[in-house]
Design a protein around this motif. Structure first.
Motif, PDB file in Angstrom:
ATOM      1  N   PHE A 117      44.653  36.747  43.293  1.00 45.53           N
ATOM      2  CA  PHE A 117      44.213  37.748  44.265  1.00 45.53           C
ATOM      3  C   PHE A 117      44.317  39.148  43.656  1.00 45.53           C
ATOM      4  CE2 PHE A 117      45.487  40.768  47.640  1.00 45.53           C
ATOM      5  CZ  PHE A 117      44.317  40.763  48.382  1.00 45.53           C
ATOM      6  N   TYR A 118      45.434  39.445  43.023  1.00 47.08           N
ATOM      7  CA  TYR A 118      45.638  40.738  42.366  1.00 47.08           C
ATOM      8  C   TYR A 118      44.598  40.933  41.257  1.00 47.08           C
ATOM      9  CZ  TYR A 118      48.033  44.448  39.797  1.00 47.08           C
ATOM     10  OH  TYR A 118      48.333  45.614  39.154  1.00 47.08           O
ATOM     11  N   HIS A 119      44.355  39.883  40.489  1.00 47.71           N
ATOM     12  CA  HIS A 119      43.328  39.921  39.439  1.00 47.71           C
ATOM     13  C   HIS A 119      41.967  40.280  40.041  1.00 47.71           C
ATOM     14  CE1 HIS A 119      40.529  38.454  36.347  1.00 47.71           C
ATOM     15  NE2 HIS A 119      40.009  37.687  37.272  1.00 47.71           N
ATOM     16  N   SER A 120      41.607  39.659  41.160  1.00 44.99           N
ATOM     17  CA  SER A 120      40.309  39.918  41.785  1.00 44.99           C
ATOM     18  C   SER A 120      40.185  41.362  42.255  1.00 44.99           C
ATOM     19  CB  SER A 120      40.079  38.951  42.949  1.00 44.99           C
ATOM     20  OG  SER A 120      39.933  37.638  42.450  1.00 44.99           O
ATOM     21  N   LEU A 121      41.254  41.915  42.764  1.00 47.59           N
ATOM     22  CA  LEU A 121      41.236  43.334  43.153  1.00 47.59           C
ATOM     23  C   LEU A 121      41.012  44.216  41.935  1.00 47.59           C
ATOM     24  CD1 LEU A 121      44.166  43.582  45.734  1.00 47.59           C
ATOM     25  CD2 LEU A 121      41.708  43.499  46.194  1.00 47.59           C
ATOM     26  N   ASN A 122      41.715  43.921  40.841  1.00 47.99           N
ATOM     27  CA  ASN A 122      41.540  44.700  39.612  1.00 47.99           C
ATOM     28  C   ASN A 122      40.117  44.608  39.071  1.00 47.99           C
ATOM     29  OD1 ASN A 122      44.149  45.719  39.473  1.00 47.99           O
ATOM     30  ND2 ASN A 122      44.905  43.965  38.321  1.00 47.99           N
ATOM     31  N   VAL A 123      39.545  43.420  39.127  1.00 44.23           N
ATOM     32  CA  VAL A 123      38.162  43.244  38.668  1.00 44.23           C
ATOM     33  C   VAL A 123      37.206  44.049  39.543  1.00 44.23           C
ATOM     34  CG1 VAL A 123      36.277  41.574  38.356  1.00 44.23           C
ATOM     35  CG2 VAL A 123      38.592  41.027  37.555  1.00 44.23           C
ATOM     36  N   ALA A 124      37.429  44.032  40.851  1.00 46.76           N
ATOM     37  CA  ALA A 124      36.570  44.792  41.769  1.00 46.76           C
ATOM     38  C   ALA A 124      36.603  46.279  41.431  1.00 46.76           C
ATOM     39  CB  ALA A 124      37.008  44.564  43.213  1.00 46.76           C
ATOM     40  N   TYR A 125      37.796  46.824  41.206  1.00 45.61           N
ATOM     41  CA  TYR A 125      37.906  48.251  40.890  1.00 45.61           C
ATOM     42  C   TYR A 125      37.335  48.574  39.510  1.00 45.61           C
ATOM     43  CZ  TYR A 125      40.552  48.998  45.121  1.00 45.61           C
ATOM     44  OH  TYR A 125      40.917  49.078  46.446  1.00 45.61           O
ATOM     45  N   GLU A 126      37.534  47.689  38.541  1.00 41.63           N
ATOM     46  CA  GLU A 126      36.961  47.922  37.209  1.00 41.63           C
ATOM     47  C   GLU A 126      35.438  47.831  37.256  1.00 41.63           C
ATOM     48  OE1 GLU A 126      36.832  48.741  33.063  1.00 41.63           O
ATOM     49  OE2 GLU A 126      38.197  49.220  34.697  1.00 41.63           O
ATOM     50  N   ALA A 127      34.908  46.865  38.005  1.00 39.28           N
ATOM     51  CA  ALA A 127      33.452  46.744  38.152  1.00 39.28           C
ATOM     52  C   ALA A 127      32.886  48.006  38.810  1.00 39.28           C
ATOM     53  CB  ALA A 127      33.100  45.504  38.972  1.00 39.28           C
ATOM     54  N   LYS A 130      27.809  47.011  45.283  1.00 35.87           N
ATOM     55  CA  LYS A 130      27.552  45.617  44.898  1.00 35.87           C
ATOM     56  C   LYS A 130      28.527  45.180  43.803  1.00 35.87           C
ATOM     57  CE  LYS A 130      22.589  45.350  45.878  1.00 35.87           C
ATOM     58  NZ  LYS A 130      21.278  44.981  45.309  1.00 35.87           N
ATOM     59  N   ALA A 131      28.807  46.056  42.862  1.00 34.96           N
ATOM     60  CA  ALA A 131      29.733  45.733  41.774  1.00 34.96           C
ATOM     61  C   ALA A 131      31.124  45.446  42.329  1.00 34.96           C
ATOM     62  CB  ALA A 131      29.778  46.872  40.757  1.00 34.96           C
ATOM     63  N   PHE A 132      31.572  46.288  43.261  1.00 38.64           N
ATOM     64  CA  PHE A 132      32.888  46.082  43.865  1.00 38.64           C
ATOM     65  C   PHE A 132      32.931  44.740  44.591  1.00 38.64           C
ATOM     66  CE2 PHE A 132      36.111  46.330  47.115  1.00 38.64           C
ATOM     67  CZ  PHE A 132      37.181  46.892  46.436  1.00 38.64           C
ATOM     68  N   THR A 133      31.916  44.460  45.386  1.00 42.16           N
ATOM     69  CA  THR A 133      31.878  43.223  46.165  1.00 42.16           C
ATOM     70  C   THR A 133      31.845  42.000  45.252  1.00 42.16           C
ATOM     71  OG1 THR A 133      30.777  44.343  47.997  1.00 42.16           O
ATOM     72  CG2 THR A 133      30.608  41.937  47.932  1.00 42.16           C
ATOM     73  N   ALA A 134      30.991  42.020  44.242  1.00 44.24           N
ATOM     74  CA  ALA A 134      30.909  40.885  43.307  1.00 44.24           C
ATOM     75  C   ALA A 134      32.226  40.708  42.563  1.00 44.24           C
ATOM     76  CB  ALA A 134      29.751  41.087  42.332  1.00 44.24           C
ATOM     77  N   GLY A 135      32.845  41.809  42.154  1.00 42.61           N
ATOM     78  CA  GLY A 135      34.145  41.728  41.489  1.00 42.61           C
ATOM     79  C   GLY A 135      35.207  41.141  42.394  1.00 42.61           C
ATOM     80  N   LEU A 136      35.184  41.537  43.635  1.00 43.63           N
ATOM     81  CA  LEU A 136      36.147  41.036  44.610  1.00 43.63           C
ATOM     82  C   LEU A 136      35.986  39.521  44.806  1.00 43.63           C
ATOM     83  CD1 LEU A 136      38.349  42.103  46.580  1.00 43.63           C
ATOM     84  CD2 LEU A 136      36.532  42.327  48.293  1.00 43.63           C
ATOM     85  N   LEU A 137      34.750  39.058  44.883  1.00 42.27           N
ATOM     86  CA  LEU A 137      34.462  37.661  45.195  1.00 42.27           C
ATOM     87  C   LEU A 137      34.355  36.742  43.975  1.00 42.27           C
ATOM     88  CD1 LEU A 137      31.751  38.221  47.956  1.00 42.27           C
ATOM     89  CD2 LEU A 137      34.128  37.483  48.298  1.00 42.27           C
ATOM     90  N   HIS A 138      34.343  37.283  42.773  1.00 44.98           N
ATOM     91  CA  HIS A 138      33.980  36.486  41.595  1.00 44.98           C
ATOM     92  C   HIS A 138      34.818  35.227  41.400  1.00 44.98           C
ATOM     93  CE1 HIS A 138      37.376  38.330  39.519  1.00 44.98           C
ATOM     94  NE2 HIS A 138      37.136  37.502  38.503  1.00 44.98           N
ATOM     95  N   ASP A 139      36.092  35.256  41.720  1.00 44.60           N
ATOM     96  CA  ASP A 139      36.972  34.103  41.485  1.00 44.60           C
ATOM     97  C   ASP A 139      37.386  33.390  42.770  1.00 44.60           C
ATOM     98  OD1 ASP A 139      37.116  33.915  38.740  1.00 44.60           O
ATOM     99  OD2 ASP A 139      39.054  34.911  38.544  1.00 44.60           O
ATOM    100  N   ILE A 140      36.636  33.548  43.833  1.00 37.76           N
ATOM    101  CA  ILE A 140      37.049  33.011  45.128  1.00 37.76           C
ATOM    102  C   ILE A 140      37.371  31.516  45.084  1.00 37.76           C
ATOM    103  CG2 ILE A 140      34.702  32.623  45.993  1.00 37.76           C
ATOM    104  CD1 ILE A 140      35.886  33.637  48.775  1.00 37.76           C
ATOM    105  N   MET A 141      36.718  30.761  44.225  1.00 36.20           N
ATOM    106  CA  MET A 141      36.953  29.318  44.147  1.00 36.20           C
ATOM    107  C   MET A 141      37.848  28.914  42.972  1.00 36.20           C
ATOM    108  SD  MET A 141      35.435  28.396  46.847  1.00 36.20           S
ATOM    109  CE  MET A 141      35.609  26.641  46.723  1.00 36.20           C
TER     110      MET A 141
END
Length: 191
Positions: A22-32, A45-56
């Motif tokens: 979860f923490y990783h996904s937040l970091n990816v969203a902010y970096e994106a 869109k970058a933030f949203t995709a970064g947030l959701l990228h590892d959902i599964m």
């Protein structure tokens, strides 16, 4: 995507992921989001995709496979043996079918964030690079990301290909095509 939807997604990924993922996904969203600002991609869109990228990512493999096959996706032999990439496929299906994401740019960025693909969109590259890989030399890739997305892509894809070869693993067709496409276009720019 609006801020309210991202708030909903925040809670949704929290249900699906371990605290570290979860923490990783937040970091990816902010970096994106940051990279999108530099390269003039859609930051929301970058933030949203970064947030959701590892959902599964933390979902059991058999459940991921069911989501993939129930959507009619037929895995290639390489994809069947590369279970580490299933989360990008199942994630793209999940956000579209179960979270109601309709934006194909976001779905595609989630779909290709691990393997890349030939002729990637700007948003796909931003999310691919933002997806915080951990390997010796990753700092060099991150530095390149602030100068040139294509240089950073080459660095990341080279690492992936070399590591898979060293381990005797198959190399995903999309990664090979992504590498070749970027390497060829990058060389043409130098001429």
């Amino acid at each position: 995507m609006d801020t309210q939807r991202n708030k909903e997604f925040f809670y949704e990924i929290k249900k699906h992921l371990t605290p570290s993922r979860f923490y990783h996904s937040l970091n990816v969203a902010y970096e994106a989001y940051r990279l999108a600002g530099i390269y003039k991609a859609d930051r929301e869109k970058a933030f949203t995709a970064g947030l959701l990228h590892d959902i599964m990512k933390d979902t059991p493999k058999q459940e991921q496979l069911k989501i993939i096959t129930d959507d009619g996706i037929i895995l290639t032999p390489t994809e069947k043996s590369s279970t580490k990439t299933w989360h990008q496929l199942s994630g793209a299906v999940y956000i579209k079918k179960y979270l109601g994401v309709k934006d194909e740019d976001i779905i595609s960025a989630v779909r290709y964030h691990t393997t890349g693909r030939e002729n990637m969109t700007l948003l796909e590259k931003v999310v691919y690079i933002a997806a915080d890989r951990r390997y010796p030399g990753v700092e060099r890739m991150r530095e390149k990301a602030y100068r040139s997305l294509d240089e950073a892509m080459l660095e990341g894809l080279q690492f992936t290909v070399i590591e898979n070869v060293k381990k005797g693993f198959p190399i995903h067709e999309d990664s090979v095509k992504a590498y070749n496409f970027i390497a060829i276009s990058y060389e043409r720019k130098k001429l």
